[in-house]
Design a protein around this motif. Structure first.
Motif, PDB file in Angstrom:
ATOM      1  N   MET A   1       3.995  -3.015  19.799  1.00  0.00           N
ATOM      2  CA  MET A   1       5.323  -3.107  19.223  1.00  0.00           C
ATOM      3  C   MET A   1       5.646  -1.772  18.574  1.00  0.00           C
ATOM      4  N   ASN A   2       6.799  -1.215  18.906  1.00  0.00           N
ATOM      5  CA  ASN A   2       7.158   0.094  18.403  1.00  0.00           C
ATOM      6  C   ASN A   2       8.152   0.064  17.259  1.00  0.00           C
ATOM      7  N   GLN A   3       8.863  -1.030  17.073  1.00  0.00           N
ATOM      8  CA  GLN A   3       9.883  -1.078  16.043  1.00  0.00           C
ATOM      9  C   GLN A   3       9.534  -2.152  15.019  1.00  0.00           C
ATOM     10  N   PRO A   4       9.948  -1.947  13.765  1.00  0.00           N
ATOM     11  CA  PRO A   4       9.701  -2.963  12.743  1.00  0.00           C
ATOM     12  C   PRO A   4      10.424  -4.261  13.098  1.00  0.00           C
ATOM     13  N   LYS A  38       3.091  -1.411  11.138  1.00  0.00           N
ATOM     14  CA  LYS A  38       4.486  -1.215  11.519  1.00  0.00           C
ATOM     15  C   LYS A  38       5.338  -2.469  11.406  1.00  0.00           C
ATOM     16  N   GLY A  39       4.764  -3.612  11.609  1.00  0.00           N
ATOM     17  CA  GLY A  39       5.526  -4.820  11.856  1.00  0.00           C
ATOM     18  C   GLY A  39       6.249  -5.489  10.712  1.00  0.00           C
ATOM     19  N   TYR A  40       5.945  -5.144   9.472  1.00  0.00           N
ATOM     20  CA  TYR A  40       6.511  -5.913   8.367  1.00  0.00           C
ATOM     21  C   TYR A  40       7.366  -5.090   7.406  1.00  0.00           C
ATOM     22  N   ILE A  41       7.763  -3.911   7.801  1.00  0.00           N
ATOM     23  CA  ILE A  41       8.604  -3.056   6.966  1.00  0.00           C
ATOM     24  C   ILE A  41       9.934  -3.764   6.720  1.00  0.00           C
ATOM     25  N   GLY A  42      10.256  -3.978   5.451  1.00  0.00           N
ATOM     26  CA  GLY A  42      11.527  -4.596   5.088  1.00  0.00           C
ATOM     27  C   GLY A  42      11.605  -6.093   5.309  1.00  0.00           C
ATOM     28  N   ALA A  43      10.499  -6.723   5.617  1.00  0.00           N
ATOM     29  CA  ALA A  43      10.497  -8.159   5.905  1.00  0.00           C
ATOM     30  C   ALA A  43      10.559  -8.996   4.630  1.00  0.00           C
ATOM     31  N   ASP A  44      11.048 -10.210   4.755  1.00  0.00           N
ATOM     32  CA  ASP A  44      11.049 -11.162   3.650  1.00  0.00           C
ATOM     33  C   ASP A  44       9.792 -12.014   3.761  1.00  0.00           C
ATOM     34  N   LEU A  45       8.792 -11.673   2.975  1.00  0.00           N
ATOM     35  CA  LEU A  45       7.527 -12.408   2.949  1.00  0.00           C
ATOM     36  C   LEU A  45       7.359 -13.123   1.612  1.00  0.00           C
ATOM     37  N   SER A  46       8.472 -13.469   1.000  1.00  0.00           N
ATOM     38  CA  SER A  46       8.428 -14.123  -0.306  1.00  0.00           C
ATOM     39  C   SER A  46       7.803 -15.513  -0.202  1.00  0.00           C
ATOM     40  N   SER A  47       7.126 -15.888  -1.265  1.00  0.00           N
ATOM     41  CA  SER A  47       6.520 -17.218  -1.416  1.00  0.00           C
ATOM     42  C   SER A  47       5.472 -17.537  -0.352  1.00  0.00           C
ATOM     43  N   LYS A  48       4.812 -16.525   0.187  1.00  0.00           N
ATOM     44  CA  LYS A  48       3.746 -16.731   1.169  1.00  0.00           C
ATOM     45  C   LYS A  48       2.393 -16.617   0.474  1.00  0.00           C
ATOM     46  N   ASN A  62       9.557  -1.726   1.334  1.00  0.00           N
ATOM     47  CA  ASN A  62      10.826  -2.458   1.287  1.00  0.00           C
ATOM     48  C   ASN A  62      10.674  -3.941   1.621  1.00  0.00           C
ATOM     49  N   THR A  63       9.466  -4.459   1.476  1.00  0.00           N
ATOM     50  CA  THR A  63       9.187  -5.859   1.786  1.00  0.00           C
ATOM     51  C   THR A  63       9.364  -6.718   0.544  1.00  0.00           C
ATOM     52  N   ASN A  64       9.928  -7.896   0.713  1.00  0.00           N
ATOM     53  CA  ASN A  64      10.073  -8.845  -0.384  1.00  0.00           C
ATOM     54  C   ASN A  64       8.805  -9.688  -0.458  1.00  0.00           C
ATOM     55  N   LEU A  65       7.991  -9.436  -1.480  1.00  0.00           N
ATOM     56  CA  LEU A  65       6.753 -10.183  -1.709  1.00  0.00           C
ATOM     57  C   LEU A  65       6.851 -11.048  -2.964  1.00  0.00           C
ATOM     58  N   SER A  66       8.072 -11.250  -3.462  1.00  0.00           N
ATOM     59  CA  SER A  66       8.226 -12.014  -4.696  1.00  0.00           C
ATOM     60  C   SER A  66       7.690 -13.431  -4.521  1.00  0.00           C
ATOM     61  N   GLY A  77      -5.190   1.075   0.752  1.00  0.00           N
ATOM     62  CA  GLY A  77      -4.466   1.889   1.704  1.00  0.00           C
ATOM     63  C   GLY A  77      -3.117   1.317   2.116  1.00  0.00           C
ATOM     64  N   ALA A  78      -2.737   0.185   1.538  1.00  0.00           N
ATOM     65  CA  ALA A  78      -1.443  -0.420   1.886  1.00  0.00           C
ATOM     66  C   ALA A  78      -0.308   0.422   1.314  1.00  0.00           C
ATOM     67  N   PHE A  79       0.765   0.500   2.038  1.00  0.00           N
ATOM     68  CA  PHE A  79       1.945   1.258   1.626  1.00  0.00           C
ATOM     69  C   PHE A  79       2.949   0.251   1.080  1.00  0.00           C
ATOM     70  N   LEU A  80       3.208   0.317  -0.225  1.00  0.00           N
ATOM     71  CA  LEU A  80       4.046  -0.670  -0.904  1.00  0.00           C
ATOM     72  C   LEU A  80       5.294  -0.051  -1.504  1.00  0.00           C
ATOM     73  N   TYR A  81       5.779   1.049  -0.957  1.00  0.00           N
ATOM     74  CA  TYR A  81       6.939   1.746  -1.454  1.00  0.00           C
ATOM     75  C   TYR A  81       8.152   0.809  -1.474  1.00  0.00           C
ATOM     76  N   HIS A  82       8.726   0.624  -2.630  1.00  0.00           N
ATOM     77  CA  HIS A  82       9.901  -0.237  -2.858  1.00  0.00           C
ATOM     78  C   HIS A  82       9.652  -1.695  -2.481  1.00  0.00           C
ATOM     79  N   ALA A  83       8.402  -2.117  -2.439  1.00  0.00           N
ATOM     80  CA  ALA A  83       8.121  -3.548  -2.216  1.00  0.00           C
ATOM     81  C   ALA A  83       8.489  -4.302  -3.488  1.00  0.00           C
ATOM     82  N   ASP A  84       9.004  -5.475  -3.324  1.00  0.00           N
ATOM     83  CA  ASP A  84       9.464  -6.281  -4.436  1.00  0.00           C
ATOM     84  C   ASP A  84       8.483  -7.403  -4.707  1.00  0.00           C
TER      85      ASP A  84
END
Length: 84
Positions: A1-4, A38-48, A62-66, A77-84
């Motif tokens: 997969m090449n795109q988020p 690559k696969g979860y950039i900007g995804a809504d993963l809240s309440s998981k 940019n992922t929602n982890l609230s 090594g995880a990249f959490l830039y602007h993760a919520d």
């Protein structure tokens, strides 16, 4: 997969793999042929529940982890830039 993934795709994936033996995002991602890098950039993963999962080197920018459970998860090594 090449795109988020689009914001809707993670929910579709979680629904499609409801009957999988594992609930670990790292294993489900591998089974679906996706990439944590690559696969979860900007995804809504809240309440998981990601407790005890190997999310090392995942790009969750940019992922929602609230309200998600990350206790015991390996985020080295995880990249959490602007993760919520």
């Amino acid at each position: 997969m090449n795109q988020p993934l689009s914001p809707e795709e993670p929910d579709e994936i979680f629904q499609a793999i409801d009957n999988e033996v594992t609930e670990k995002l790292s294993e489900l991602t591998e089974n679906a042929g996706l990439s944590l890098a690559k696969g979860y950039i900007g995804a809504d993963l809240s309440s998981k529940n990601f407790s005890g999962d190997n999310l090392s080197n995942a790009n969750l920018s940019n992922t929602n982890l609230s309200k998600s459970n990350l206790s015991g998860a390996d985020l080295s090594g995880a990249f959490l830039y602007h993760a919520d």
